[in-house]
Design a protein around this motif. Sequence first.
Motif, PDB file in Angstrom:
ATOM      1  N   LEU A 188      -1.157  -7.929  -8.931  1.00 36.35           N
ATOM      2  CA  LEU A 188      -2.146  -7.070  -9.588  1.00 36.35           C
ATOM      3  C   LEU A 188      -1.804  -5.623  -9.225  1.00 36.35           C
ATOM      4  CD1 LEU A 188      -4.939  -7.079 -11.153  1.00 36.35           C
ATOM      5  CD2 LEU A 188      -5.956  -6.702  -8.893  1.00 36.35           C
ATOM      6  N   LEU A 189      -1.598  -4.811 -10.242  1.00 30.07           N
ATOM      7  CA  LEU A 189      -1.257  -3.406  -9.988  1.00 30.07           C
ATOM      8  C   LEU A 189      -2.522  -2.570 -10.078  1.00 30.07           C
ATOM      9  CD1 LEU A 189       2.029  -3.041 -12.114  1.00 30.07           C
ATOM     10  CD2 LEU A 189       1.733  -3.909  -9.777  1.00 30.07           C
ATOM     11  N   VAL A 190      -2.851  -1.916  -8.954  1.00 26.29           N
ATOM     12  CA  VAL A 190      -4.093  -1.145  -8.875  1.00 26.29           C
ATOM     13  C   VAL A 190      -3.768   0.341  -8.766  1.00 26.29           C
ATOM     14  CG1 VAL A 190      -6.203  -0.768  -7.543  1.00 26.29           C
ATOM     15  CG2 VAL A 190      -5.271  -3.077  -7.750  1.00 26.29           C
ATOM     16  N   GLY A 191      -4.108   1.095  -9.769  1.00 22.17           N
ATOM     17  CA  GLY A 191      -3.890   2.540  -9.754  1.00 22.17           C
ATOM     18  C   GLY A 191      -4.920   3.219  -8.872  1.00 22.17           C
ATOM     19  N   VAL A 192      -4.442   4.145  -8.032  1.00 29.70           N
ATOM     20  CA  VAL A 192      -5.353   4.827  -7.111  1.00 29.70           C
ATOM     21  C   VAL A 192      -5.240   6.342  -7.311  1.00 29.70           C
ATOM     22  CG1 VAL A 192      -6.026   5.148  -4.705  1.00 29.70           C
ATOM     23  CG2 VAL A 192      -5.008   2.975  -5.422  1.00 29.70           C
ATOM     24  N   CYS A 193      -6.377   6.963  -7.594  1.00 31.03           N
ATOM     25  CA  CYS A 193      -6.407   8.426  -7.727  1.00 31.03           C
ATOM     26  C   CYS A 193      -7.837   8.909  -7.544  1.00 31.03           C
ATOM     27  CB  CYS A 193      -5.886   8.865  -9.098  1.00 31.03           C
ATOM     28  SG  CYS A 193      -6.947   8.414 -10.478  1.00 31.03           S
ATOM     29  N   PHE A 194      -8.008  10.223  -7.395  1.00 30.87           N
ATOM     30  CA  PHE A 194      -9.348  10.804  -7.370  1.00 30.87           C
ATOM     31  C   PHE A 194      -9.917  10.761  -8.789  1.00 30.87           C
ATOM     32  CE2 PHE A 194      -7.162  13.002  -3.816  1.00 30.87           C
ATOM     33  CZ  PHE A 194      -8.020  12.610  -2.794  1.00 30.87           C
ATOM     34  N   ASP A 195     -11.244  10.797  -8.881  1.00 31.05           N
ATOM     35  CA  ASP A 195     -11.859  10.729 -10.207  1.00 31.05           C
ATOM     36  C   ASP A 195     -11.391  11.876 -11.111  1.00 31.05           C
ATOM     37  OD1 ASP A 195     -13.098   8.409  -9.538  1.00 31.05           O
ATOM     38  OD2 ASP A 195     -15.042   9.327  -9.063  1.00 31.05           O
ATOM     39  N   ALA A 215       0.853  -1.187   0.000  1.00 28.53           N
ATOM     40  CA  ALA A 215       0.000   0.000   0.000  1.00 28.53           C
ATOM     41  C   ALA A 215       0.889   1.237   0.000  1.00 28.53           C
ATOM     42  CB  ALA A 215      -0.906  -0.030   1.226  1.00 28.53           C
ATOM     43  N   TYR A 216       0.288   2.381   0.137  1.00 26.89           N
ATOM     44  CA  TYR A 216       1.074   3.605   0.339  1.00 26.89           C
ATOM     45  C   TYR A 216       0.414   4.368   1.463  1.00 26.89           C
ATOM     46  CZ  TYR A 216      -2.676   6.049  -2.094  1.00 26.89           C
ATOM     47  OH  TYR A 216      -3.907   6.549  -2.431  1.00 26.89           O
ATOM     48  N   TYR A 217       1.197   5.085   2.250  1.00 27.96           N
ATOM     49  CA  TYR A 217       0.654   5.881   3.349  1.00 27.96           C
ATOM     50  C   TYR A 217       0.443   7.280   2.791  1.00 27.96           C
ATOM     51  CZ  TYR A 217      -0.348   6.918   8.207  1.00 27.96           C
ATOM     52  OH  TYR A 217      -0.983   7.248   9.375  1.00 27.96           O
ATOM     53  N   SER A 218      -0.829   7.660   2.600  1.00 30.77           N
ATOM     54  CA  SER A 218      -1.135   8.840   1.792  1.00 30.77           C
ATOM     55  C   SER A 218      -0.621  10.146   2.374  1.00 30.77           C
ATOM     56  CB  SER A 218      -2.645   8.945   1.577  1.00 30.77           C
ATOM     57  OG  SER A 218      -3.322   8.905   2.816  1.00 30.77           O
ATOM     58  N   LEU A 219      -0.223  11.038   1.477  1.00 32.68           N
ATOM     59  CA  LEU A 219       0.018  12.440   1.794  1.00 32.68           C
ATOM     60  C   LEU A 219      -1.337  13.140   1.774  1.00 32.68           C
ATOM     61  CD1 LEU A 219       3.124  12.918  -0.522  1.00 32.68           C
ATOM     62  CD2 LEU A 219       3.120  13.040   1.981  1.00 32.68           C
ATOM     63  N   VAL A 264      -1.261  -7.835  -4.392  1.00 29.74           N
ATOM     64  CA  VAL A 264      -1.713  -6.563  -4.971  1.00 29.74           C
ATOM     65  C   VAL A 264      -0.748  -5.444  -4.602  1.00 29.74           C
ATOM     66  CG1 VAL A 264      -3.561  -4.830  -4.944  1.00 29.74           C
ATOM     67  CG2 VAL A 264      -4.150  -7.255  -4.788  1.00 29.74           C
ATOM     68  N   VAL A 265      -0.524  -4.538  -5.533  1.00 30.66           N
ATOM     69  CA  VAL A 265       0.193  -3.301  -5.226  1.00 30.66           C
ATOM     70  C   VAL A 265      -0.750  -2.121  -5.508  1.00 30.66           C
ATOM     71  CG1 VAL A 265       2.212  -1.844  -5.682  1.00 30.66           C
ATOM     72  CG2 VAL A 265       2.389  -4.328  -5.949  1.00 30.66           C
ATOM     73  N   LEU A 266      -0.979  -1.299  -4.489  1.00 26.78           N
ATOM     74  CA  LEU A 266      -1.731  -0.057  -4.688  1.00 26.78           C
ATOM     75  C   LEU A 266      -0.743   1.010  -5.136  1.00 26.78           C
ATOM     76  CD1 LEU A 266      -4.004  -0.029  -1.486  1.00 26.78           C
ATOM     77  CD2 LEU A 266      -4.534  -0.928  -3.776  1.00 26.78           C
ATOM     78  N   VAL A 267      -0.958   1.522  -6.322  1.00 25.28           N
ATOM     79  CA  VAL A 267       0.003   2.458  -6.911  1.00 25.28           C
ATOM     80  C   VAL A 267      -0.627   3.847  -6.995  1.00 25.28           C
ATOM     81  CG1 VAL A 267       1.526   2.887  -8.869  1.00 25.28           C
ATOM     82  CG2 VAL A 267       0.839   0.539  -8.336  1.00 25.28           C
ATOM     83  N   PRO A 268      -0.118   4.804  -6.196  1.00 28.09           N
ATOM     84  CA  PRO A 268      -0.685   6.152  -6.291  1.00 28.09           C
ATOM     85  C   PRO A 268      -0.230   6.822  -7.581  1.00 28.09           C
ATOM     86  CG  PRO A 268       1.218   6.153  -4.829  1.00 28.09           C
ATOM     87  CD  PRO A 268       1.023   4.731  -5.272  1.00 28.09           C
ATOM     88  N   GLY A 269      -1.038   7.739  -8.082  1.00 26.97           N
ATOM     89  CA  GLY A 269      -0.631   8.446  -9.301  1.00 26.97           C
ATOM     90  C   GLY A 269      -1.171   9.850  -9.332  1.00 26.97           C
ATOM     91  N   MET A 270      -0.495  10.706 -10.101  1.00 28.86           N
ATOM     92  CA  MET A 270      -0.988  12.074 -10.339  1.00 28.86           C
ATOM     93  C   MET A 270      -2.092  12.043 -11.385  1.00 28.86           C
ATOM     94  SD  MET A 270       0.577  14.447  -8.611  1.00 28.86           S
ATOM     95  CE  MET A 270       0.511  15.986  -9.530  1.00 28.86           C
TER      96      MET A 270
END
Length: 176
Positions: free
Chosen positions: A149-156, A45-49, A114-120
């Motif tokens: 499984l690579l899961v991209g995470v971002c706001f809509d 996971a990532y620890y969000s900013l 699974v890897v949660l991958v944050p993105g811009m």
Amino acid sequence: MLKNELRALMRQRKRQFTQQQLSELSLPIVARIKSLLRNSRTIVAYYSLNDEVDTHHLIDEMVQEGKIVYLPKVVSDTEMVLCRYTGRDSLSPGSFGIMEPQGPVMPHNTSFDVVLVPGMAFDADGHRLGRGKGYYDRFLSTMMAPRSLLVGVCFDFQKVELVPTDSCDISVDIVV
Ligand SMILES: Nc1ncnc2c1ncn2[C@@H]1O[C@H](COP(=O)(O)OP(=O)(O)OP(=O)(O)O)[C@@H](O)[C@H]1O
Ligand SMILES: [Mg+2]
């Protein structure tokens, strides 16, 4: 559009929301992540900013459910490694002000469901724009088979028509 232009546009979009609004916008995304990870055991996971989809409660819940959670730790200008997350007590601020676990580093051949991958920004094909240092691209390129499984995470509002990419960019499998 160039990568830097798209980053600037995304930063501008983020600035239109208060911290409170971003927290609220995180809720449905975190709900989607939870249902997706219901049967996963090992998760990066990532620890969000503050300006990212808020993962703080999510990762605590995952640990409580008995899942094994790893978080990245930046160790040089180019490399990040993974350390197991066991609770907030184990976190301390690392490079870029990101909270990082202090425990032992995971060996490179560890595999994850699974890897949660944050993105811009992400596009519908899973192309990803990060913060511009290449940490995730390098990290994901060293992962062993069977690939997670690579899961991209971002706001809509960070989902765009087309993310410019080059040969080093690693795409995600799905974007939540
Ligand atoms: N596997 C790799 N090996 C060597 N250099 C790489 C690799 N992946 C990316 N880079 C380099 O890192 C730099 C930043 O890449 P890029 O602009 O794609 O960052 P990003 O994906 O937005 O950032 P991040 O992955 O940290 O979120 C580029 O110069 C790129 O060539
Ligand atoms: Mg990249």
